[in-house]
Each structure stands twice: as C-alpha cells, then as structure tokens.
Design a protein around this motif. Structure first.
Motif, short mmCIF file in Angstrom:
data_model
loop_
_atom_site.label_atom_id
_atom_site.label_comp_id
_atom_site.label_asym_id
_atom_site.label_seq_id
_atom_site.Cartn_x
_atom_site.Cartn_y
_atom_site.Cartn_z
N GLY A 106 0.80 -1.21 0.00
CA GLY A 106 0.00 0.00 0.00
C GLY A 106 0.84 1.27 0.00
N ARG A 107 1.96 1.24 0.71
CA ARG A 107 2.83 2.42 0.69
C ARG A 107 3.48 2.60 -0.68
NH1 ARG A 107 3.55 0.85 6.08
NH2 ARG A 107 5.31 -0.53 5.65
N TRP A 108 3.76 1.50 -1.35
CA TRP A 108 4.34 1.59 -2.70
C TRP A 108 3.32 2.15 -3.69
CZ3 TRP A 108 3.13 -1.71 -7.05
CH2 TRP A 108 3.90 -1.41 -8.17
N THR A 109 2.06 1.68 -3.64
CA THR A 109 1.05 2.13 -4.60
C THR A 109 0.55 3.54 -4.31
OG1 THR A 109 -0.76 1.16 -3.31
CG2 THR A 109 0.26 -0.23 -5.01
N SER A 110 0.63 3.98 -3.06
CA SER A 110 -0.01 5.25 -2.67
C SER A 110 0.55 6.46 -3.39
CB SER A 110 0.09 5.45 -1.16
OG SER A 110 1.45 5.56 -0.77
N GLY A 111 1.78 6.38 -3.85
CA GLY A 111 2.37 7.53 -4.54
C GLY A 111 2.31 7.43 -6.04
N ARG A 112 1.53 6.49 -6.56
CA ARG A 112 1.48 6.26 -8.00
C ARG A 112 0.04 6.29 -8.50
NH1 ARG A 112 5.72 3.86 -5.80
NH2 ARG A 112 7.66 3.72 -7.02
N ALA A 113 -0.11 6.67 -9.76
CA ALA A 113 -1.44 6.65 -10.38
C ALA A 113 -1.89 5.20 -10.57
CB ALA A 113 -1.41 7.37 -11.73
N LYS A 114 -3.16 4.93 -10.38
CA LYS A 114 -3.66 3.56 -10.44
C LYS A 114 -3.45 2.93 -11.81
CE LYS A 114 -8.44 5.14 -11.33
NZ LYS A 114 -9.83 5.15 -10.81
N GLU A 115 -3.62 3.72 -12.88
CA GLU A 115 -3.42 3.17 -14.23
C GLU A 115 -1.96 2.79 -14.44
OE1 GLU A 115 -6.91 5.96 -14.24
OE2 GLU A 115 -4.80 6.11 -13.63
N ALA A 116 -1.04 3.62 -13.90
CA ALA A 116 0.38 3.33 -14.06
C ALA A 116 0.76 2.05 -13.33
CB ALA A 116 1.21 4.50 -13.55
N VAL A 117 0.21 1.85 -12.14
CA VAL A 117 0.49 0.63 -11.38
C VAL A 117 -0.03 -0.59 -12.14
CG1 VAL A 117 0.05 -0.63 -9.25
CG2 VAL A 117 0.50 1.83 -9.17
N ALA A 118 -1.26 -0.50 -12.61
CA ALA A 118 -1.86 -1.63 -13.32
C ALA A 118 -1.07 -1.97 -14.58
CB ALA A 118 -3.31 -1.33 -13.65
#
Length: 286
Positions: A179-191
């Motif tokens: 969650g800490r890793w994803t929190s600073g990134r856009a959801k589309e970029a993570v996916a």
C-alpha cells in the motif's frame, strides 16, 4: 385451451414451498442466498453488493429456459409452464461458497479482498482521492516478478514473505508495504506496470471511467440510446457478444408502459379492439 402455450412464472421463491407467497426485490437476495455472509471485512458485518445483480441475471436465466421450452415445443408440440425462482437463480452463482460447505463442511467467513490461495491479494490505495488498484499475486513466479516491478528486491529475502504460507501469516505487514508503494502512484500506471510483468492487476474504475474506457469504446461496449422522455442520447451497455461476419445489433428506444399491448393481445392473440379496451377498462392492462 392452448396446450402449446409457453408460460413463465418468475417470482422470488417459486410456485411451491413454504415461502411461495413471499414477494421481494433484488436487494434482499444477497442476504437470503448467503452472498452477504461472505462479503465484507473480518470482524465486520455482512454486506450486500452495490447493485441488484439478481435482476439482470435472472432475466438471462429466464431467457435460456424460454428458449429450451420453445425448442421442446418444436420437437413435441407441447407447451410448458416454467417455474423460475429468482432466489435459486442467484444461489447458483455462488459456487465457491456453496461448494466449500458441500465438500468440506466449512462455512466461509468474511475475508474482505483477500484470498486464501494468493498474497498479496487486495485493493490498494493509489495517488489521488479515492483511487485504487487491485493486485493478485497467485504464484511464486508472480511474487518474484512483483518485487522486481515494484523495485523492492529486498522483499524477496524477507523471511516473512518467502512462501505463500509466510505471506499469508504476515499479510497485514505485506499489505502495508504494498500500500505504501502504490499510494504515490497513479492507479493506471500501477496496473500497466504489473500487467507488463505478467501479474494480474486492474485500476478500480467508477461508472464514468468505465464509460470512457478506450478499450470498451473501441469494442462498441456502449451504444447511444435516445430516451423517449427527453430525447437525449445516453450510453448503455450493448450485447456482450460479437458474431463473426455479422453486423452489430440494432438498438431502439426502451418501450413505454403498454406500448405493445395491441401487438401482443391484438395481432398475436387475436383479440378484438373491443376486447382489448375491455381489459384496459378492467385494469388488467396499462
């Protein structure tokens, strides 16, 4: 009078049984069928789903039953009275919960977005207001690829996460790191990043984002339908299938109440205009 007639009775609980006289709507069905008992977070209360999914589902069930009855009539000349219980139609869509009890005698509980056979397996907060991404790591190979994609190779040597059993035992800590890793990134970029590494992932889309999704638009998943009430075009879901070499389906306005009364009772059933008006006057027709 008409032995070849096909009739469908679609009620909440069917035509017999102790609940046959009860009526209801799509909302209570997730509670009665047990879906709500496996929807929610550990320590919380059962939750219903965000839409009346049994309604369209049972429309599909009824259509299949009607097509089977029509085929039977073509073969035998016999009609059918179809007794369709919406509760049973909804129950049939819960194979995991039903089979867990049938095979193992275990009553499934609330697990939130987690899965007993995968970790990390959750929906994680991303950059922005109410932005989320779903991630499902289902194998050791995917776990390795996930750590590489996230840029956290050190997670691979962390004894808390060295196997699925260990990751499940330390899932709170694991979810916190992810969650800490994803929190600073856009959801589309993570996916997109995770999908590129062979890891199941998806941005969580709201209704407006679904309607604007480029993949769905290119496939014609929505069609503009002109409302008979105000003349505005609104995007609604199209049929989810495409036949090879056949044009797309034709879509018209939604019918108004009573719009096809004469087509059914006059043209199809052969009633006179006076008989149709008499039915209308008696309140049998709108």
């Amino acid at each position: 009078i008409r032995p070849d007639l096909i009739m469908l009775s679609m009620t909440l609980f069917g035509q017999d049984g102790p609940y046959r006289d009860y009526f209801g709507y799509g909302g209570p069905l997730p509670v009665f069928t047990g879906l709500a008992s496996i929807t929610g977070y550990p320590g919380g209360t059962p939750q219903t789903v965000g839409a009346s999914w049994p309604d369209p589902l049972n429309g599909v069930n009824a259509t299949i039953a009607l097509l089977a009855a029509i085929y039977h009539r073509r073969c035998t000349g016999e009609g059918q009275h179809i007794d369709h219980a919406m509760a049973e139609g909804a129950l049939a869509t819960l194979p995991i919960g039903v089979m867990e009890y049938a095979l193992n005698g275990r009553v499934p509980g609330l697990e939130g977005n987690r899965d007993r056979h995968a970790a990390p397996h959750n929906v994680y907060r991303c950059q922005g207001d109410d932005q989320w991404v779903a991630v499902a790591v289902e194998s050791e190979a995917q776990w390795h690829a996930f750590c590489v994609a996230a840029g956290h190779i050190e997670w691979l040597s962390d004894t808390r996460f060295e196997s699925l059993a260990q990751r499940k035992a330390n899932e709170d800590a694991l979810d916190g790191l992810v969650g800490r890793w994803t929190s600073g990134r856009a959801k589309e970029a993570v996916a997109d990043l995770l999908l590129g590494h062979g890891i199941p992932a998806s941005a969580s889309l709201n209704r407006a984002e679904v309607a604007a999704d480029p993949h769905l638009i290119e496939r014609g998943a929505f069609v503009p339908i002109i409302s008979p009430l105000d003349g505005r075009a609104r995007p609604v879901p199209a049929a989810p299938w495409h036949f090879t070499g056949r044009p797309a389906g034709r879509y018209g306005q939604p019918p108004r109440v009573g719009e096809h009364n004469w087509a059914v009772f006059g043209d199809l059933l052969g009633l006179s205009e006076g008989e149709v008006e008499e039915l209308r006057a008696d309140g049998a027709l709108n």
